[in-house]
Design an enzyme around this catalytic site. Sequence first.
Site, PDB file in Angstrom:
ATOM      1  N   LYS A   1       0.844  -1.212   0.000  1.00  0.00           N
ATOM      2  CA  LYS A   1       0.000   0.000   0.000  1.00  0.00           C
ATOM      3  C   LYS A   1       0.872   1.253   0.000  1.00  0.00           C
ATOM      4  CE  LYS A   1      -1.630   1.651   4.058  1.00  0.00           C
ATOM      5  NZ  LYS A   1      -1.410   3.067   4.313  1.00  0.00           N
ATOM      6  N   ASN A   2       1.893   1.259   0.851  1.00  0.00           N
ATOM      7  CA  ASN A   2       2.677   2.486   1.014  1.00  0.00           C
ATOM      8  C   ASN A   2       3.587   2.798  -0.169  1.00  0.00           C
ATOM      9  OD1 ASN A   2       1.403   2.821   3.410  1.00  0.00           O
ATOM     10  ND2 ASN A   2       3.179   2.377   4.713  1.00  0.00           N
TER      11      ASN A   2
ATOM     12  N   CYS B   1      -5.568   7.710   9.644  1.00  0.00           N
ATOM     13  CA  CYS B   1      -5.854   7.137  10.965  1.00  0.00           C
ATOM     14  C   CYS B   1      -5.465   8.093  12.076  1.00  0.00           C
ATOM     15  CB  CYS B   1      -5.055   5.848  11.138  1.00  0.00           C
ATOM     16  SG  CYS B   1      -5.628   4.504  10.130  1.00  0.00           S
TER      17      CYS B   1
ATOM     18  N   ARG C   1      -0.287  14.380  13.061  1.00  0.00           N
ATOM     19  CA  ARG C   1       0.514  14.068  11.875  1.00  0.00           C
ATOM     20  C   ARG C   1       0.689  15.355  11.090  1.00  0.00           C
ATOM     21  NH1 ARG C   1      -1.452   8.196   9.733  1.00  0.00           N
ATOM     22  NH2 ARG C   1       0.635   8.066   8.906  1.00  0.00           N
TER      23      ARG C   1
ATOM     24  N   ASP D   1       4.808   0.391  11.835  1.00  0.00           N
ATOM     25  CA  ASP D   1       3.581  -0.266  11.377  1.00  0.00           C
ATOM     26  C   ASP D   1       3.493  -1.731  11.813  1.00  0.00           C
ATOM     27  OD1 ASP D   1       2.766   2.047  10.219  1.00  0.00           O
ATOM     28  OD2 ASP D   1       3.270   1.485   8.169  1.00  0.00           O
TER      29      ASP D   1
ATOM     30  N   ARG E   1      -8.244  -0.737   4.861  1.00  0.00           N
ATOM     31  CA  ARG E   1      -7.415   0.318   4.266  1.00  0.00           C
ATOM     32  C   ARG E   1      -6.065  -0.239   3.838  1.00  0.00           C
ATOM     33  NH1 ARG E   1      -6.922   5.533   7.678  1.00  0.00           N
ATOM     34  NH2 ARG E   1      -5.633   5.829   5.852  1.00  0.00           N
TER      35      ARG E   1
HETATM   36  C1  UD1 Z   1       4.359   6.712   6.315  1.00  0.00           C
HETATM   37  C2  UD1 Z   1       3.512   5.480   6.124  1.00  0.00           C
HETATM   38  C3  UD1 Z   1       3.022   4.961   7.476  1.00  0.00           C
HETATM   39  C4  UD1 Z   1       4.206   4.747   8.411  1.00  0.00           C
HETATM   40  C5  UD1 Z   1       5.073   5.992   8.480  1.00  0.00           C
HETATM   41  C6  UD1 Z   1       6.350   5.792   9.283  1.00  0.00           C
HETATM   42  C7  UD1 Z   1       2.529   5.813   3.943  1.00  0.00           C
HETATM   43  C8  UD1 Z   1       1.296   6.049   3.159  1.00  0.00           C
HETATM   44  N1  UD1 Z   1       2.394   5.798   5.290  1.00  0.00           N
HETATM   45  O1  UD1 Z   1       3.507   7.696   6.918  1.00  0.00           O
HETATM   46  O2  UD1 Z   1       2.339   3.736   7.247  1.00  0.00           O
HETATM   47  O3  UD1 Z   1       3.721   4.456   9.706  1.00  0.00           O
HETATM   48  O4  UD1 Z   1       5.465   6.412   7.166  1.00  0.00           O
HETATM   49  O5  UD1 Z   1       7.081   4.750   8.752  1.00  0.00           O
HETATM   50  O6  UD1 Z   1       3.591   5.600   3.409  1.00  0.00           O
HETATM   51  N2  UD1 Z   1       6.150  14.475  10.733  1.00  0.00           N
HETATM   52  C9  UD1 Z   1       6.221  15.805  11.063  1.00  0.00           C
HETATM   53  N3  UD1 Z   1       6.061  16.734  10.060  1.00  0.00           N
HETATM   54  C10 UD1 Z   1       5.866  16.372   8.760  1.00  0.00           C
HETATM   55  C11 UD1 Z   1       5.812  15.004   8.435  1.00  0.00           C
HETATM   56  C12 UD1 Z   1       5.964  14.069   9.453  1.00  0.00           C
HETATM   57  O7  UD1 Z   1       6.397  16.175  12.217  1.00  0.00           O
HETATM   58  O8  UD1 Z   1       5.751  17.262   7.894  1.00  0.00           O
HETATM   59  C13 UD1 Z   1       6.321  13.457  11.810  1.00  0.00           C
HETATM   60  C14 UD1 Z   1       5.067  12.610  12.008  1.00  0.00           C
HETATM   61  O9  UD1 Z   1       4.143  13.259  12.852  1.00  0.00           O
HETATM   62  C15 UD1 Z   1       5.629  11.355  12.618  1.00  0.00           C
HETATM   63  C16 UD1 Z   1       6.992  11.219  11.927  1.00  0.00           C
HETATM   64  O10 UD1 Z   1       7.302  12.520  11.419  1.00  0.00           O
HETATM   65  O11 UD1 Z   1       5.807  11.508  13.991  1.00  0.00           O
HETATM   66  C17 UD1 Z   1       7.021  10.209  10.814  1.00  0.00           C
HETATM   67  O12 UD1 Z   1       6.076  10.541   9.846  1.00  0.00           O
HETATM   68  P1  UD1 Z   1       6.238  10.156   8.313  1.00  0.00           P
HETATM   69  O13 UD1 Z   1       7.497   9.382   8.110  1.00  0.00           O
HETATM   70  O14 UD1 Z   1       6.049  11.398   7.522  1.00  0.00           O
HETATM   71  O15 UD1 Z   1       5.006   9.199   8.108  1.00  0.00           O
HETATM   72  P2  UD1 Z   1       3.954   9.210   6.930  1.00  0.00           P
HETATM   73  O16 UD1 Z   1       4.626   9.545   5.653  1.00  0.00           O
HETATM   74  O17 UD1 Z   1       2.772   9.979   7.356  1.00  0.00           O
END
Ligand code: UD1
Length: 417
Positions: free
Chosen positions: A22-23, A116, A121, A306, A398
């Site tokens: 999915k990711n 979720c 986030r 995850d 999902r």
């Molecule tokens: C992606 C994955 C999710 C996985 C996560 C971490 C997808 C669709 N989802 O989510 O399944 O759990 O990586 O491996 O690929 N953060 C900030 N500011 C930002 C962006 C992120 O503070 O602009 C923080 C988030 O709140 C979190 C951390 O960084 O604490 C990691 O987030 P991120 O790696 O961005 O996760 P996702 O891309 O949302």
Amino acid sequence: MSKLLITGRQRLSGEVCVQGAKNSALPVLAATLLTKGENVIFNCPSLSDVDASCEILRYLGCEATRSDQTLLIRCDGVARTDIPDSLMRKTRSSIVFLGAVLARTGRARLSFPGGCEIGPRPIDMHLKALRALGADIREQHGVLDCRAPYGLRGAKISLSFPSVGATEDIMIAAALASGTTTISNAAREPEICDLADYLNKCGARIDGAGEGVIYIEGVSSLHGAAHSIIPDRIVAATLMSCAAVTGSELTLRGAVSRHLGAVIPVFEESGCRVTVSEQGIRISAPRRLRSMRLVRTMPYPGFPTDAQAPLTAAACTADGTTVFIENIFENRYRHIAELTRMGASIRTEGKVAVVEGVPALYGASVEATDLRGAAALVTAALCAEGTSAVSGVRYLERGYENFDIVLRSLGADIRKV
Ligand code: UD1
């Protein structure tokens, strides 16, 4: 609203083909927006999050059709630059469309993404990076209004944390920017490499994906390509948890062991035998697991956040105490209260969860409130005595394709009602 009724304590056995990731699929679908010509995306799982991305593409004027696991996508005539709130809210990863729409059209108007509830986030890193690439972004009443009328330009971007989504958003936006972009402290997840592979097949020039620094030399146009999505390492880890809690032996066809470098040793620590071959992974679990001692979630190549939830479920009936430290998201222990309803002994404080193994879990009515939490409850129900009713199935759907059917084919007593 559907529920899963699961009667536990059935041994699982057999072979299962691990679905596409999915990711990986979600950012690749967003990236198709940069291309002209046909895209053929193979091994694309049929999931509500993937459907939501296709809906966004169609709304923007692209063609997206599915035939089994293959998606045909054509984005020749992108007619709009906005994404309505109703579509943005369907999935968190809709934020990668920000870079894509902006790079393709020079304008993007969309609201903050959904997804979720696993803690705040924020998208500050996405916005800061796109601004560094020359976008003018205004935030008003939950709507992002972004403009780059003269196109984006390459920049040196250093992330304060290796965010997966921000790294993908920047890669997509920078692929059509003028000049070179470097992303330091980039995320290194296999899904980042998959996105780079896809974009490079389309004519992009991306180097260093999978390492800490990614170089993107912007090109003036991209064409469509055929690409196969990598197998889902989190689904593989979840199935390993299902095998582990039921003392079973399973073969996960297609699972890529090098994507599970931090996961396999944890199962081995708990007494499972894991055999790796070119075809996939075979896991053989003991009658009772040993504790996994300490599991810390970290950015890749560390243990994936995850996979934490399904593994906590496996730790519930292991012999001894396992300590989890969740370093990526706040609020990722929402499944714990439900596991305790099934008889688990778990204490949480902040990012720490201490799981003391009990001899058995008992069937109960439990409710999932996020995707991986749902997978944890299903895992726990598979080993519980008696029948469990797991609600919140839409969260599971999902990320897991026909999970009830897959588990039933392996011998689980599970049905959707
Ligand atoms: C992606 C994955 C999710 C996985 C996560 C971490 C997808 C669709 N989802 O989510 O399944 O759990 O990586 O491996 O690929 N953060 C900030 N500011 C930002 C962006 C992120 O503070 O602009 C923080 C988030 O709140 C979190 C951390 O960084 O604490 C990691 O987030 P991120 O790696 O961005 O996760 P996702 O891309 O949302």
